[in-house]
Design a protein around this motif. Structure first.
Motif, PDB file in Angstrom:
ATOM      1  N   UNK A 186      59.425 -27.000  10.658  1.00 26.32           N
ATOM      2  CA  UNK A 186      60.855 -27.013  10.367  1.00 26.32           C
ATOM      3  C   UNK A 186      61.723 -26.996  11.620  1.00 26.32           C
ATOM      4  N   UNK A 187      61.113 -26.691  12.767  1.00 24.28           N
ATOM      5  CA  UNK A 187      61.874 -26.766  14.013  1.00 24.28           C
ATOM      6  C   UNK A 187      62.092 -28.219  14.435  1.00 24.28           C
ATOM      7  N   UNK A 188      61.528 -29.171  13.678  1.00 25.54           N
ATOM      8  CA  UNK A 188      61.738 -30.593  13.933  1.00 25.54           C
ATOM      9  C   UNK A 188      62.605 -31.226  12.851  1.00 25.54           C
ATOM     10  N   UNK A 189      63.311 -30.378  12.115  1.00 21.34           N
ATOM     11  CA  UNK A 189      64.166 -30.852  11.022  1.00 21.34           C
ATOM     12  C   UNK A 189      65.571 -30.293  11.205  1.00 21.34           C
ATOM     13  N   UNK A 190      66.531 -31.179  11.449  1.00 18.96           N
ATOM     14  CA  UNK A 190      67.951 -30.815  11.472  1.00 18.96           C
ATOM     15  C   UNK A 190      68.570 -31.433  10.225  1.00 18.96           C
ATOM     16  N   UNK A 191      68.941 -30.610   9.284  1.00 18.20           N
ATOM     17  CA  UNK A 191      69.344 -31.104   7.966  1.00 18.20           C
ATOM     18  C   UNK A 191      70.754 -31.702   8.015  1.00 18.20           C
ATOM     19  N   UNK A 192      70.881 -32.898   7.424  1.00 21.72           N
ATOM     20  CA  UNK A 192      72.188 -33.525   7.289  1.00 21.72           C
ATOM     21  C   UNK A 192      72.926 -32.962   6.097  1.00 21.72           C
ATOM     22  N   UNK A 193      74.143 -32.489   6.319  1.00 23.69           N
ATOM     23  CA  UNK A 193      74.956 -31.893   5.258  1.00 23.69           C
ATOM     24  C   UNK A 193      76.156 -32.789   4.952  1.00 23.69           C
ATOM     25  N   UNK A 194      76.378 -33.064   3.666  1.00 24.45           N
ATOM     26  CA  UNK A 194      77.523 -33.872   3.256  1.00 24.45           C
ATOM     27  C   UNK A 194      78.780 -33.030   3.185  1.00 24.45           C
ATOM     28  N   UNK A 195      79.219 -32.577   4.340  1.00 30.55           N
ATOM     29  CA  UNK A 195      80.357 -31.658   4.389  1.00 30.55           C
ATOM     30  C   UNK A 195      81.635 -32.284   3.844  1.00 30.55           C
ATOM     31  N   UNK A 196      81.708 -33.592   3.843  1.00 30.28           N
ATOM     32  CA  UNK A 196      82.908 -34.284   3.371  1.00 30.28           C
ATOM     33  C   UNK A 196      83.140 -34.061   1.868  1.00 30.28           C
ATOM     34  N   UNK A 197      82.079 -33.713   1.120  1.00 33.86           N
ATOM     35  CA  UNK A 197      82.213 -33.533  -0.323  1.00 33.86           C
ATOM     36  C   UNK A 197      82.095 -32.065  -0.731  1.00 33.86           C
TER      37      UNK A 197
END
Length: 376
Positions: free
Chosen positions: A328-339
């Motif tokens: 998991x240290x190789x995973x930066x999660x994309x967040x749909x902050x716009x919604x």
């Protein structure tokens, strides 16, 4: 009385033991220090679309906003529709008056921000509008357009066929010429600019109904000896399954080649990709085998795009990723902050920290700027 030689020997042996102990302690401390120093800093990132890169004023404002929001990494869209937002010898310029990527890097260095060049791999212009610019890749190579299962090139699609999966014109991932074009676009950026990373987007097929370019099918049939999809291959699995594997191999070959080329040029530059969060969907419908990329070391990290304001759905997406037995240290999660609401984004960020993820990347600066909700 003990001979003088024996006393000297014992003294030397004692000194050696003390030196060995001191050396061992120093070695342990050195390893601990290196481990602490070697940890990658957390990513608190944000995607910045090309609309912000059209003027120096908007770039300065963006970088100031990002710094004020305590973010660390900006992922700037440096190509779109077949045009470059940097000084390219390969793609026509999107902005003639200045070098957007060069200016971003210059100003980001003043603010101690890391800059990743966000590269759209195969998207090359609006549907229903074949390019008229003779410098454009699809003007020069209309035969590079991907083809659907009915044999229709996407270049012939009307604008009404645009969708989330296929928002633009799309090149054929199964053509070696297209693969080389994508790889060399990325390597040109690394060779010319001091970017922190190359970040790939749309490094996938639009869907399982695409990739039926005649030349790609010919390559597949040469490799597998199947004249028609649906026939048995090697007597134990169907050609359709083999063709899915073939399409996965095309995408994996591209990121492997980019990774190896980038590291050969500049070892400290990272290679990452925005990916579909459901591994099953990514694997079997987009042919984006990002788990294998990480497992084989073809990417430094990936950004699964878990775009939902619903916290339970977000947790479901995280659970699916954690169930892959992935680092998991190789995973930066994309967040749909716009919604999402500000509080909802903050809660998701805290959850990522608690579960040991590499960090997060927000989509997107441009949308959040309009809502004045950059600080999480």
């Amino acid at each position: 009385m003990e001979p003088k030689e024996n006393r000297r020997l014992k003294t030397l042996l004692g000194l050696c033991r003390k030196l060995a102990l001191v050396f061992s302690v120093l070695l342990v401390l050195q390893v601990l220090f290196q481990n602490e120093e070697g940890k990658r800093p957390e990513i608190r990132g944000i995607w910045v679309t090309r609309s912000t890169l059209t003027s120096k004023e908007s770039i300065i404002q963006m970088l100031s906003d990002v710094k004020d929001a305590n973010l660390t990494d900006v992922f700037v869209q440096v190509n779109a529709n077949g045009y470059a937002y940097y000084a390219s010898d390969r793609l026509p310029p999107a902005v003639a008056s200045f070098d957007p990527l060069g200016f971003v890097l210059e100003e980001a260095a003043k603010r101690d921000l890391r800059v990743h060049a966000w590269v759209n791999a195969f998207t090359t212009g609006s549907l229903g509008s074949p390019p008229s610019d003779p410098r454009h890749v699809l003007f020069q190579h209309p035969e590079w357009s991907t083809v659907d299962i009915k044999g229709v090139p996407v270049l012939e699609y009307p604008k009404s066929r645009a969708s989330e999966a296929l928002p633009t014109q799309y090149l054929e991932p199964g053509l070696p010429e297209v693969q080389r074009w994508v790889i060399d676009n990325c390597l040109e950026i690394v060779e010319k600019y001091p970017v922190a990373g190359i970040h790939l987007d749309f490094l996938r097929y639009p869907g399982s109904e695409f990739g039926y370019h005649p030349q790609a099918l010919e390559r597949f049939e040469e490799e597998h000896g199947a004249l028609h999809l649906g026939f048995e291959v090697d007597g134990d699995f169907k050609a359709e399954e083999a063709f899915n594997r073939f399409r996965r191999e095309q995408i994996t070959f591209i990121i492997q080649s980019i990774f190896e080329g980038v590291k050969k040029c500049k070892r400290d530059v990272s290679v990452s990709a925005a990916v579909y969060p459901s591994y099953d969907d990514a694997l079997n419908h987009k042919f984006q085998d990002w788990f294998t990329w990480l497992e084989r070391g073809y990417a430094d990290f990936v950004c699964p795009m878990i775009y939902t304001p619903d916290y339970d759905l977000f947790l479901h997406g995280l659970a699916e990723i954690m169930g892959l037995d992935i680092d998991q240290s190789k995973v930066a999660v994309g967040l749909g902050a716009y919604q999402d609401q500000k509080e909802g984004v903050a809660e998701k960020i805290q959850t990522l920290k608690e579960h040991g993820f590499y960090g997060f990347v927000l989509f997107s600066y441009d949308a959040l700027k309009e809502r004045d909700t950059l600080d999480f």
